[in-house]
Design an enzyme around this catalytic site. Structure first.
Site, PDB file in Angstrom:
ATOM      1  N   GLY A 239      40.367  35.037  69.741  1.00  0.00           N
ATOM      2  CA  GLY A 239      40.816  35.973  68.723  1.00  0.00           C
ATOM      3  C   GLY A 239      40.134  35.853  67.379  1.00  0.00           C
ATOM      4  O   GLY A 239      40.512  36.561  66.443  1.00  0.00           O
ATOM      5  N   GLU A 276      39.748  29.147  73.539  1.00  0.00           N
ATOM      6  CA  GLU A 276      38.955  29.928  74.502  1.00  0.00           C
ATOM      7  C   GLU A 276      38.462  31.163  73.760  1.00  0.00           C
ATOM      8  O   GLU A 276      39.150  32.152  73.634  1.00  0.00           O
ATOM      9  CB  GLU A 276      39.754  30.271  75.758  1.00  0.00           C
ATOM     10  CG  GLU A 276      41.151  30.794  75.483  1.00  0.00           C
ATOM     11  CD  GLU A 276      41.984  31.033  76.725  1.00  0.00           C
ATOM     12  OE1 GLU A 276      41.779  30.335  77.730  1.00  0.00           O
ATOM     13  OE2 GLU A 276      42.835  31.926  76.675  1.00  0.00           O
ATOM     14  N   GLY A 278      35.880  34.257  72.805  1.00  0.00           N
ATOM     15  CA  GLY A 278      34.961  35.242  73.365  1.00  0.00           C
ATOM     16  C   GLY A 278      34.059  35.812  72.284  1.00  0.00           C
ATOM     17  O   GLY A 278      32.930  35.387  72.082  1.00  0.00           O
ATOM     18  N   ARG A 279      34.613  36.773  71.548  1.00  0.00           N
ATOM     19  CA  ARG A 279      33.833  37.551  70.574  1.00  0.00           C
ATOM     20  C   ARG A 279      33.002  36.690  69.621  1.00  0.00           C
ATOM     21  O   ARG A 279      31.810  36.923  69.429  1.00  0.00           O
ATOM     22  CB  ARG A 279      34.797  38.409  69.744  1.00  0.00           C
ATOM     23  CG  ARG A 279      34.128  39.369  68.779  1.00  0.00           C
ATOM     24  CD  ARG A 279      35.160  40.108  67.923  1.00  0.00           C
ATOM     25  NE  ARG A 279      36.178  40.738  68.726  1.00  0.00           N
ATOM     26  CZ  ARG A 279      36.076  41.941  69.272  1.00  0.00           C
ATOM     27  NH1 ARG A 279      34.999  42.671  69.061  1.00  0.00           N
ATOM     28  NH2 ARG A 279      37.045  42.439  70.009  1.00  0.00           N
ATOM     29  N   CYS A 350      27.765  64.815  74.905  1.00  0.00           N
ATOM     30  CA  CYS A 350      28.246  66.134  74.461  1.00  0.00           C
ATOM     31  C   CYS A 350      29.707  66.032  74.056  1.00  0.00           C
ATOM     32  O   CYS A 350      30.566  66.715  74.621  1.00  0.00           O
ATOM     33  CB  CYS A 350      28.084  67.141  75.581  1.00  0.00           C
ATOM     34  SG  CYS A 350      26.451  67.097  76.302  1.00  0.00           S
ATOM     35  N   TYR A 379      31.633  42.418  73.852  1.00  0.00           N
ATOM     36  CA  TYR A 379      32.363  43.682  74.051  1.00  0.00           C
ATOM     37  C   TYR A 379      31.478  44.873  73.680  1.00  0.00           C
ATOM     38  O   TYR A 379      31.932  45.797  73.006  1.00  0.00           O
ATOM     39  CB  TYR A 379      33.670  43.701  73.241  1.00  0.00           C
ATOM     40  CG  TYR A 379      34.570  42.507  73.513  1.00  0.00           C
ATOM     41  CD1 TYR A 379      35.220  42.367  74.732  1.00  0.00           C
ATOM     42  CD2 TYR A 379      34.750  41.509  72.550  1.00  0.00           C
ATOM     43  CE1 TYR A 379      36.042  41.267  74.988  1.00  0.00           C
ATOM     44  CE2 TYR A 379      35.576  40.412  72.797  1.00  0.00           C
ATOM     45  CZ  TYR A 379      36.214  40.307  74.012  1.00  0.00           C
ATOM     46  OH  TYR A 379      37.020  39.226  74.255  1.00  0.00           O
TER      47      TYR A 379
HETATM   48  C1  PLP Z   1      40.175  38.162  75.600  1.00  0.00           C
HETATM   49  C2  PLP Z   1      40.822  36.852  75.655  1.00  0.00           C
HETATM   50  C3  PLP Z   1      40.272  35.760  74.959  1.00  0.00           C
HETATM   51  C4  PLP Z   1      39.075  35.897  74.055  1.00  0.00           C
HETATM   52  O1  PLP Z   1      39.385  36.674  72.957  1.00  0.00           O
HETATM   53  P1  PLP Z   1      38.329  36.883  71.768  1.00  0.00           P
HETATM   54  O2  PLP Z   1      39.036  37.757  70.810  1.00  0.00           O
HETATM   55  O3  PLP Z   1      37.131  37.538  72.380  1.00  0.00           O
HETATM   56  O4  PLP Z   1      37.991  35.534  71.240  1.00  0.00           O
HETATM   57  C5  PLP Z   1      40.873  34.537  75.100  1.00  0.00           C
HETATM   58  N1  PLP Z   1      41.965  34.381  75.874  1.00  0.00           N
HETATM   59  C6  PLP Z   1      42.529  35.396  76.543  1.00  0.00           C
HETATM   60  C7  PLP Z   1      43.729  35.161  77.372  1.00  0.00           C
HETATM   61  C8  PLP Z   1      41.982  36.664  76.453  1.00  0.00           C
HETATM   62  O5  PLP Z   1      42.552  37.682  77.103  1.00  0.00           O
END
Ligand code: PLP
Length: 420
Positions: A239, A276, A278-279, A350, A379
């Site tokens: 997050g 954990e 991601g972004r 379009c 993403y």
């Molecule tokens: C998507 C997700 C993440 C990663 O979230 P980011 O905002 O990309 O860091 C981590 N844990 C869970 C359970 C997710 O669904």
């Protein structure tokens, strides 16, 4: 706008050499793998002792991205059978966990037979199904219960997964029941709790307070278990947001890590904390480069129509922001002589929704110029509806080595400095 975005020279070289190989106007993604590895290592190095960094691969699960990050992070977080296949094909095997709502029995089975470290359970129904699958395999599966905790109102962000009605996790009011269900399941063992409450958190202090609120509740959550001594893990999710509008001002990750370290050091029996992310791991390594096909003025507004569009890079439309743009004119001198005006950058679809960015001040933008959208590594392509209108899919170029990238370029980049 903040500071102008700059694109590393060797990324510009890779863009230029790829463009020479294209027979049609270009739309392609470029991923700077050395920068990705360096960023991952820096994030890992900032962690307090004992805190782990997993990569949530849904942000970008391309093989080259996983091969680059796997050796750097402590493990991977997966959310589908398809992601299990990708993680297991990775050149560096790492521990991995399985999360997400709507897990299939076949996903659970696949996870357990392929060596999942822990499953993050989202509901009471999943506890029952997971127990049945674990029993059929005659194994004992470690699980974390995902909690949807009540959150202080002022800690909310744009995209909430907790503290409100969502399909994710278990409400604290039902936690006693869920813990009991796991304790009673002969083939499951509770090892911890998981909270992934929000995305797009751009404020380090707020995130610090969010993590502190979990740590304050940790002893109560843990005390619910029949064997609290086995409950040692607190997964705090991801997050961490990316500031797409002011790329020079990003989340203070070292600051968060330092505050977390202090909090943990002051705790009696602190949990083993795991992120954990991601972004915030992969966003910075990606660039979406598109060629200008047309320019026009409509009812006083300037439009730059480009190859590609939101069907390849849905991120700005999905989030409703104006993505930063770096302009690479074909003729830098001529472009610099022209007046600067505001442009709306659109793609080939379009539909009036195919907007990548509005109100971009560009000088002398012309057909054949390139526009580069940075911060496209998470993403980006993978959340996009790439087959809409049957346009060909964009190339994805993975720049493996900064020196190799510039040497393989047949000519020096002739583009100007970005004028953002
Ligand atoms: C998507 C997700 C993440 C990663 O979230 P980011 O905002 O990309 O860091 C981590 N844990 C869970 C359970 C997710 O669904």
């Amino acid at each position: 706008m903040g500071e102008p975005v700059t694109v590393p020279e060797y990324v510009l070289d890779a863009i230029a050499s790829h463009r020479q190989a294209c027979r049609e106007p270009m739309a392609a993604f470029f991923y700077d793998l050395p920068a990705l590895a360096a960023h991952g290592r820096a994030m890992k190095a900032a962690l307090p002792p004992g805190v782990e960094l997993y990569y949530a691969i849904k942000a970008n699960s391309e093989a080259a991205i996983l091969d680059t990050l796997a050796p750097v992070v402590d493990g991977l977080e997966l959310s589908s059978g398809g992601e299990i296949a990708r993680a297991c094909a990775c050149s560096t095997p790492r521990p991995w966990v399985l999360s997400g709502p709507g897990k299939l029995d076949t996903d659970m089975h696949e996870a357990m037979t392929r060596g999942v470290e822990a499953l993050h359970v989202e509901s009471l129904g999943e506890v029952a199904r997971l127990q049945a699958v674990a029993a059929s395999l005659e194994c004992v599966q470690p699980v974390l219960l995902r909690i949807n905790p009540a959150l202080p109102e002022d800690l909310s962000s744009r995209l909430r997964m907790a503290g409100t009605a969502t399909p994710f996790g278990i409400d604290e009011a039902q936690l006693i029941e869920a813990v009991r269900a796991v304790d009673d399941a002969a083939n499951l063992t509770l090892v911890g709790f998981h909270v992934h409450a929000m995305s797009h958190q751009t404020c380090e202090r707020r995130h610090q307070r969010l993590l502190a609120s979990y740590l304050e509740r940790w002893p109560q959550w843990r005390a619910l278990a029949r064997h609290p001594e086995r409950v040692t893990q607190l997964n705090v999710g991801g997050g961490i947001g990316v500031n797409y509008l002011q790329p020079s001002e990003q989340f203070d990750w070292p600051g968060l890590c330092e505050a977390l370290g202090q909090h943990l050091a002051a705790m009696h029996e602190p949990p083993r904390v795991r992120f954990e992310i991601g972004r915030f791991l992969t966003a910075f390594c990606g660039y979406y480069a598109i060629e200008v096909l047309d320019t026009k003025i409509s009812h006083g507004e300037g439009f730059v129509v480009c190859r590609g569009g939101t069907h390849q890079f849905r991120l700005p439309a999905a989030q409703g922001h104006d993505h930063p743009i770096v302009h690479l004119p074909r003729d830098a001198h001529r472009a610099s002589q022209r007046e600067r005006r505001s442009w709306t950058v659109v793609g080939q679809l379009c539909t009036p929704k195919d907007v990548l960015s509005r109100r971009q001040a560009l000088s002398g933008v012309a057909v054949g110029d390139l526009l580069v959208l940075p911060l496209a590594g998470a993403y980006g392509y993978n959340i996009s509806h790439a087959d809409f209108l049957c346009h060909p899919r964009p190339d994805q170029i993975f720049i493996r080595n900064a020196r190799e990238a510039s040497e393989s370029s047949s000519r020096r980049c002739q583009y100007a400095e970005p004028v953002n």
